[in-house]
Design a protein around this motif. Structure first.
Motif, PDB file in Angstrom:
ATOM      1  N   LYS A  72       0.825  -1.212   0.000  1.00 51.92           N
ATOM      2  CA  LYS A  72       0.000   0.000   0.000  1.00 51.92           C
ATOM      3  C   LYS A  72       0.859   1.262   0.000  1.00 51.92           C
ATOM      4  CE  LYS A  72      -4.007  -1.978   2.417  1.00 51.92           C
ATOM      5  NZ  LYS A  72      -4.871  -1.874   3.615  1.00 51.92           N
ATOM      6  N   CYS A  73       1.878   1.244   0.827  1.00 53.93           N
ATOM      7  CA  CYS A  73       2.753   2.428   0.907  1.00 53.93           C
ATOM      8  C   CYS A  73       3.395   2.710  -0.437  1.00 53.93           C
ATOM      9  CB  CYS A  73       3.818   2.204   1.983  1.00 53.93           C
ATOM     10  SG  CYS A  73       4.929   3.610   2.198  1.00 53.93           S
ATOM     11  N   TRP A  74       3.849   1.653  -1.110  1.00 50.58           N
ATOM     12  CA  TRP A  74       4.495   1.840  -2.440  1.00 50.58           C
ATOM     13  C   TRP A  74       3.490   2.423  -3.434  1.00 50.58           C
ATOM     14  CZ3 TRP A  74       3.950   0.093  -7.427  1.00 50.58           C
ATOM     15  CH2 TRP A  74       5.075   0.251  -8.268  1.00 50.58           C
ATOM     16  N   LYS A  75       2.251   1.899  -3.412  1.00 48.81           N
ATOM     17  CA  LYS A  75       1.238   2.373  -4.354  1.00 48.81           C
ATOM     18  C   LYS A  75       0.882   3.830  -4.091  1.00 48.81           C
ATOM     19  CE  LYS A  75      -2.984   1.244  -3.691  1.00 48.81           C
ATOM     20  NZ  LYS A  75      -4.260   0.510  -3.574  1.00 48.81           N
ATOM     21  N   TRP A  76       0.769   4.200  -2.837  1.00 46.79           N
ATOM     22  CA  TRP A  76       0.426   5.592  -2.511  1.00 46.79           C
ATOM     23  C   TRP A  76       1.536   6.551  -2.946  1.00 46.79           C
ATOM     24  CZ3 TRP A  76      -1.116   3.832   3.070  1.00 46.79           C
ATOM     25  CH2 TRP A  76      -2.368   3.198   3.026  1.00 46.79           C
ATOM     26  N   ALA A 132       1.273   9.449  -5.769  1.00 44.99           N
ATOM     27  CA  ALA A 132       1.505  10.838  -5.361  1.00 44.99           C
ATOM     28  C   ALA A 132       2.368  11.594  -6.369  1.00 44.99           C
ATOM     29  CB  ALA A 132       2.168  10.882  -3.984  1.00 44.99           C
ATOM     30  N   LEU A 133       3.140  10.881  -7.164  1.00 47.81           N
ATOM     31  CA  LEU A 133       4.002  11.544  -8.146  1.00 47.81           C
ATOM     32  C   LEU A 133       3.184  12.309  -9.188  1.00 47.81           C
ATOM     33  CD1 LEU A 133       6.741   8.837  -8.827  1.00 47.81           C
ATOM     34  CD2 LEU A 133       7.040  11.036  -7.691  1.00 47.81           C
ATOM     35  N   LYS A 134       1.959  11.836  -9.462  1.00 46.58           N
ATOM     36  CA  LYS A 134       1.154  12.502 -10.474  1.00 46.58           C
ATOM     37  C   LYS A 134       0.745  13.901 -10.059  1.00 46.58           C
ATOM     38  CE  LYS A 134      -0.802   8.163 -12.209  1.00 46.58           C
ATOM     39  NZ  LYS A 134      -2.039   7.428 -12.513  1.00 46.58           N
ATOM     40  N   GLN A 135       0.667  14.143  -8.770  1.00 48.75           N
ATOM     41  CA  GLN A 135       0.208  15.438  -8.271  1.00 48.75           C
ATOM     42  C   GLN A 135       1.360  16.444  -8.050  1.00 48.75           C
ATOM     43  OE1 GLN A 135      -3.011  15.744  -8.246  1.00 48.75           O
ATOM     44  NE2 GLN A 135      -3.323  13.532  -8.644  1.00 48.75           N
ATOM     45  N   VAL A 136       2.602  15.979  -8.187  1.00 51.16           N
ATOM     46  CA  VAL A 136       3.757  16.862  -7.897  1.00 51.16           C
ATOM     47  C   VAL A 136       4.196  17.550  -9.190  1.00 51.16           C
ATOM     48  CG1 VAL A 136       6.113  16.959  -7.002  1.00 51.16           C
ATOM     49  CG2 VAL A 136       4.478  15.331  -6.043  1.00 51.16           C
ATOM     50  N   PRO A 137       4.364  18.891  -9.174  1.00 51.82           N
ATOM     51  CA  PRO A 137       4.870  19.583 -10.382  1.00 51.82           C
ATOM     52  C   PRO A 137       6.285  19.143 -10.704  1.00 51.82           C
ATOM     53  CG  PRO A 137       3.878  21.129  -8.836  1.00 51.82           C
ATOM     54  CD  PRO A 137       3.983  19.829  -8.116  1.00 51.82           C
ATOM     55  N   ARG A 157      12.364  13.386  -5.885  1.00 52.42           N
ATOM     56  CA  ARG A 157      13.433  12.458  -5.488  1.00 52.42           C
ATOM     57  C   ARG A 157      13.116  11.825  -4.131  1.00 52.42           C
ATOM     58  NH1 ARG A 157      17.901  12.892  -2.287  1.00 52.42           N
ATOM     59  NH2 ARG A 157      19.728  11.612  -2.831  1.00 52.42           N
ATOM     60  N   ASP A 158      12.645  12.636  -3.163  1.00 53.22           N
ATOM     61  CA  ASP A 158      12.333  12.088  -1.845  1.00 53.22           C
ATOM     62  C   ASP A 158      11.225  11.043  -1.917  1.00 53.22           C
ATOM     63  OD1 ASP A 158      14.247  13.744  -0.827  1.00 53.22           O
ATOM     64  OD2 ASP A 158      12.834  15.320  -0.222  1.00 53.22           O
ATOM     65  N   ILE A 159      10.206  11.302  -2.750  1.00 60.76           N
ATOM     66  CA  ILE A 159       9.093  10.348  -2.871  1.00 60.76           C
ATOM     67  C   ILE A 159       9.578   9.037  -3.478  1.00 60.76           C
ATOM     68  CG2 ILE A 159       6.917   9.937  -4.064  1.00 60.76           C
ATOM     69  CD1 ILE A 159       6.303  12.908  -3.757  1.00 60.76           C
ATOM     70  N   ILE A 160      10.454   9.139  -4.510  1.00 62.63           N
ATOM     71  CA  ILE A 160      10.954   7.912  -5.152  1.00 62.63           C
ATOM     72  C   ILE A 160      11.804   7.112  -4.175  1.00 62.63           C
ATOM     73  CG2 ILE A 160      12.458   7.060  -6.988  1.00 62.63           C
ATOM     74  CD1 ILE A 160      11.489   9.347  -8.710  1.00 62.63           C
TER      75      ILE A 160
END
Length: 976
Positions: free
Chosen positions: A948-952, A956-961, A969-972
């Motif tokens: 679940k954490c990986w999917k979220w 979330a990358l789609k919403q980041v400019p 980078r932090d999200i990845i």
């Protein structure tokens, strides 16, 4: 009567003689002047008859010895001889003995006495004349001396009279002038004495200091020292230089070889690092490894590649020159390969496993797996970060020892109030804590290495780094290779030992040759025997030819064959040493120094240039100056690359000094360098010859036309001849113009070929090298040829982004083979079309150019670089030049952001498809469905939480400019 008969006989003889024979002078023409009396006297003396000579014998001798008498009639000749004998008897000259005649001895004595009296009278007159001349001379000298004394007395009286009239101020000025004159005379005497004692060659600094002290000018054969261009100035085309000073202070060349670009105390300078890189790969060290091949390039090729970074072409193309990319990639592959690591040798020695060493080795191997020509900058950042952490760790620091650096405060050496705690605290375990801003691996904070490292930390692409930062980073990697590769260090040390042995053999052969030569020439024997002692009494026997040896003559103790053998041995040892210098030298030593201690280098692997290292004093901290310490000075590199400049340089050397004398002798023997240097006089002489031929032809055409214009004053035949001559000259003029045009076109084509920047920057060389080494263009990213990162149709290169897109398309093809799209589904075509459009947009955005700008190329086959060689930018500083570079426009930034966003979205789509193909999507949906239905007990296991954490995180990358790359980078990282 006898005289009359003699004259009558000679006249008649001359009349009867032919005219032609009288005109010619016979060999005995001097004897015609003799009288018959003298002839008879000469005949009696010549016959030497003790009893006297008869008249027939006398006549026979005269006729046989004097040819001109043969033509005299016999009766006349006989009468003349008889008359001469009678006259001699009358004078007492001859004495008759029976029927023969002899010379009267009394007459002979009388003649000798008369001659002696005449000679004595002549001598007496000469002595008298000399005495009179000497007397006159003494009188003149006495008179002249009296006049001089009178003049001196008169001058002294006038001087005293003038001195009496002088004022005290005038007397003081006169005394001052007198003292100056005496000082000048003493100075001249002192200089003459110093010059007499000087012996050449002498120490250069002392020589020029004495010349300056004595006010002496250099010899006439020592010309003015030429202005040498900086090393980067050698890439300026020869036909654009004009004056050497222009290319020596060109904007790119001078700023990166002088001034601030020399580097501060934390840097070594761009050219120094570039030469360091060249010598490692192709020069003295010559790194050769079958696993990691490197093309053999020259110093100029590397300088041309560096110049592409300096003039902004690399930044405009958004790609570094492929040669530099290849060098970085090769160096990192060597450093991160499993065969090369820090703790390998130490682990073998200790036979123990250390966790720090193992972790470092695994990290380096992980970096090796992700290394390719596109990702090398990030791998370099990670590698340097690893090494910096390693050298800052306690593992690399001994007990109580701290690695020194230039920024440490050493004031405690002279200040008692300062303690060790100012520079660093000592822990309980005896280890030193690192001070603030301590850089064990990267060096000083103001150095080029740290600047480049920090730019890479900020995710700045490598083509935005300066040339100095890139060369500094590459130099650090090379130093690590030399330090970590034990086989390379052993090879260098082995080559040094072999070269030392060859040098010893050459010196031994030279010493033996000198001894044999001295023995062959012989030594002088000292003898104590008196000079008048005969050779029979203990002396040596006479040599061949009957001559005895001289006292103290050299006596050889070696044969000629021994001398020839020694000469051959020395020639063989010298040849072996010269070959060893080319193959075994691991560090080129200077070939000599000039009066200012500037070092001169000649590289046998690159014999087209003579490098000059001008020294510049380093700036020392005040505390170090108080300790009287000195640091190695920074270097400003210059170069000699033309024959005329080399000749001017040799003419400016003063061979009276020891250093410049040795430098002159060495440079005079560099025949390879003289052959390789560019001779610009040939091009100028050929152009001047064409100009002279053209002027001569124009003059001939003009004369022929003037001759045709005078047809009215000539006949028809002459006018036709003048017209034919004009047509002939015009035809020759056309042929000459065609020949000149063909020569100029050929020279232009040669000039274009010699200034092809694809060849000069190493792009074509690297392309052929990588094709020869079977670098497959369709393989993985790790094996992508570096020349493909530069967009060039001939080199089969299509840019960095295109290489990435091709890799994505290959992965998509493999996925499609596993799970093909449905026929009616158009998403695949749209996805591939997006990548193709992005690739075209990136190519249009990148300005792929090498060398000069497009506006400079109009009308010039080898145009001048505006940014590098414009005289108006000579005085600009590097910072000013950096500010003048054009910044990316807003539209360009937006285009780059759009391209990156599109590629990122395509990558996410590809990941999602792989996620779906692997079955993980279905499992995640099932788990979510279970959660939504409430069938779970409320406590998920760890695997479901991670899914679940990986999917979220991915969603979330789609919403980041896109510009928020740090958050992305932090999200990845969190998702991973």
């Amino acid at each position: 009567q006898g005289k009359g008969e003699y004259e009558t006989g000679t006249k008649s003889a001359s009349k009867n003689t032919p005219k032609s024979s009288r005109s010619k002078k016979s060999p005995t023409s001097a004897s015609k002047k003799k009288s018959y009396l003298e002839m008879v006297h000469e005949a009696i003396v010549a016959l030497k008859d003790r009893t006297g000579s008869s008249i027939p014998a006398i006549c026979k001798w005269i006729l046989s010895e004097l040819d001109h008498i043969k033509s005299t009639p016999p009766n006349t000749f006989k009468n003349c001889v008889n008359n001469a004998i009678k006259q001699g008897m009358k004078n007492g000259r001859f004495v008759k003995v029976k029927s023969s005649y002899k010379i009267n001895s009394a007459w002979t004595k009388k003649q000798k006495a008369a001659e002696k009296a005449k000679e004595a009278e002549k001598k007496r007159r000469e002595i008298k004349r000399k005495k009179e001349m000497e007397k006159l001379k003494l009188e003149k000298e006495k008179k002249k001396k009296q006049q001089e004394e009178e003049a001196k007395k008169q001058a002294e009286l006038e001087r005293k009279k003038k001195e009496a009239e002088l004022t005290p101020e005038q007397r003081a000025a006169q005394e001052e002038r007198k003292k100056k004159k005496e000082a000048a005379e003493a100075r001249a005497k002192y200089i003459a004495e110093r010059l007499r004692k000087r012996r050449f060659p002498m120490e250069d600094t002392k020589l020029h200091a004495e010349d300056k002290e004595l006010g002496l000018k250099p010899p006439d054969d020592v010309t003015k020292r030429p202005t040498l261009p900086y090393t980067l100035g050698c890439i300026v085309p020869f036909h654009q230089r004009g004056d050497v000073r222009k290319c020596s202070v060109a904007a790119n060349a001078s700023n990166f070889g002088n001034g601030d670009w020399l580097g501060n105390d934390d840097t070594r300078g761009l050219i120094t690092d570039a030469l360091h890189v060249y010598h490692f790969f192709c020069g003295d060290v010559r790194f050769i490894d079958e696993k990691y091949p490197v093309p053999q390039f020259s110093v100029k090729t590397l300088l041309y590649a560096i110049d592409e970074i300096i003039n902004g072409n690399a930044k405009a193309a958004k790609a570094l020159p492929p040669l530099i990319t290849h060098l970085f990639t090769t160096a990192l592959r060597v450093l991160t390969s499993p065969d090369t690591n820090i703790g390998k040798d130490k682990a073998k020695e200790d036979d123990t496993t250390d966790p720090v060493q193992n972790r470092l080795q695994k990290d380096l191997e992980k970096l090796h797996d992700g290394l390719n020509p596109i990702s090398w900058s990030q791998i370099c950042l990670f590698y340097m970060d690893l090494m910096e952490r390693y050298y800052k760790s306690d593992y690399s620091i001994e007990h109580g020892v701290l690695i020194g650096e230039s920024n440490l405060d050493m004031g405690y050496l002279w200040d008692e109030h300062k303690t060790h705690s100012d520079g660093g605290d000592i822990a309980e375990d005896g280890r030193s804590h690192l001070p603030k801003n301590y850089n064990a691996y990267l060096g000083g904070t103001n150095g080029s290495i740290v600047k480049g490292y920090r730019k890479l930390q900020k995710q700045i692409e490598p083509w935005n780094l300066s040339a100095e930062e890139l060369m500094a980073l590459l130099r650090v990697l090379i130093d690590d290779i030399i330090a970590k590769r034990s086989d390379l260090a052993e090879d260098i040390s082995g080559r040094t030992a072999k070269l030392h042995e060859l040098q010893k053999s050459r010196n031994s052969a030279m010493y033996k040759l000198r001894r044999v030569k001295c023995a062959y020439e012989g030594t002088t024997k000292k003898t104590t025997k008196p000079k008048n002692e005969s050779t029979e009494e203990g002396g040596e026997a006479p040599e061949e030819g009957g001559k005895a040896p001289d006292e103290g003559a050299p006596v050889p103790t070696a044969t000629k064959q021994q001398l020839i053998t020694a000469e051959k041995a020395y020639a063989k040892a010298s040849e072996a040493f010269d070959n060893g210098i080319k193959k075994l030298v691991s560090r080129s030593d200077p070939i000599g120094y000039d009066r200012h201690f500037n070092a001169y280098y000649f590289f046998p692997h690159d014999p087209e240039l003579l490098h000059v290292e001008e020294l510049k004093n380093s700036s020392l901290p005040p505390e170090l100056k108080r300790l009287h310490l000195t640091l190695n000075p920074n270097s400003s590199w210059r170069v000699i690359d033309t024959k005329s400049l080399f000749d001017q340089f040799l003419g400016g050397l003063d061979i009276r000094g020891i250093r410049e004398n040795e430098l002159f002798n060495y440079c005079s023997g560099l025949t390879i360098l003289k052959k390789k240097l560019h001779d610009e006089t040939k091009d100028k002489s050929r152009a001047a010859m064409r100009s002279r031929e053209k002027e001569d032809m124009e003059r001939r055409v003009e004369n022929a036309r003037n001759a045709c214009a005078d047809d009215g004053r000539r006949s028809g035949r002459l006018a036709a001849m003048a017209h034919d001559e004009l047509q002939k000259v015009l035809a020759e003029s056309d042929d000459l113009e065609k020949m000149h045009a063909a020569e100029e076109q050929r020279e232009k084509e040669e000039l274009l070929r010699s200034h092809d920047y694809k060849v000069l920057t190493g792009l074509e060389m690297l392309s052929e090298f990588e094709k020869a080494n079977n670098c497959n263009a369709n393989s993985t990213l790790a094996a992508v040829p570096c020349h493909r990162l530069w967009v060039d149709t001939k080199a089969n290169g299509n840019g960095t982004l295109q290489v990435l897109i091709e890799a994505l398309l290959m992965v998509e093809d493999e996925i499609n083979q596993l799970s093909p799209w449905k026929t009616q589904d158009t998403r695949r075509e749209l996805w591939r079309a997006q990548l193709n459009d992005v690739s075209k947009a990136w190519i249009d955005l990148c300005s792929m150019k090498l060398g000069p700008t497009s506006k400079d190329t109009e009308g010039d086959p080898c145009p001048k670089k505006e940014a590098a060689y414009d005289n108006e930018e000579i005085s600009q500083t590097p910072k000013k030049q950096k500010l003048d570079q054009p910044l990316p426009s807003a539209s360009e930034k937006a285009c780059i952001v759009s391209i990156v966003s599109t590629v990122k979205q395509c990558l996410i789509d590809l990941e999602l498809r792989m996620f779906e193909l692997s079955g993980m999507k279905a499992a995640t949906e099932a788990a979510n469905a279970v959660d939504d239905s409430g069938s779970s007990d409320g406590e998920d296991d760890g695997s479901n939480k991670r899914v679940k954490c990986w999917k979220w995180k991915i969603n979330a990358l789609k919403q980041v400019p896109t510009p928020r790359y740090v958050l992305i980078r932090d999200i990845i990282v969190a998702a991973i």
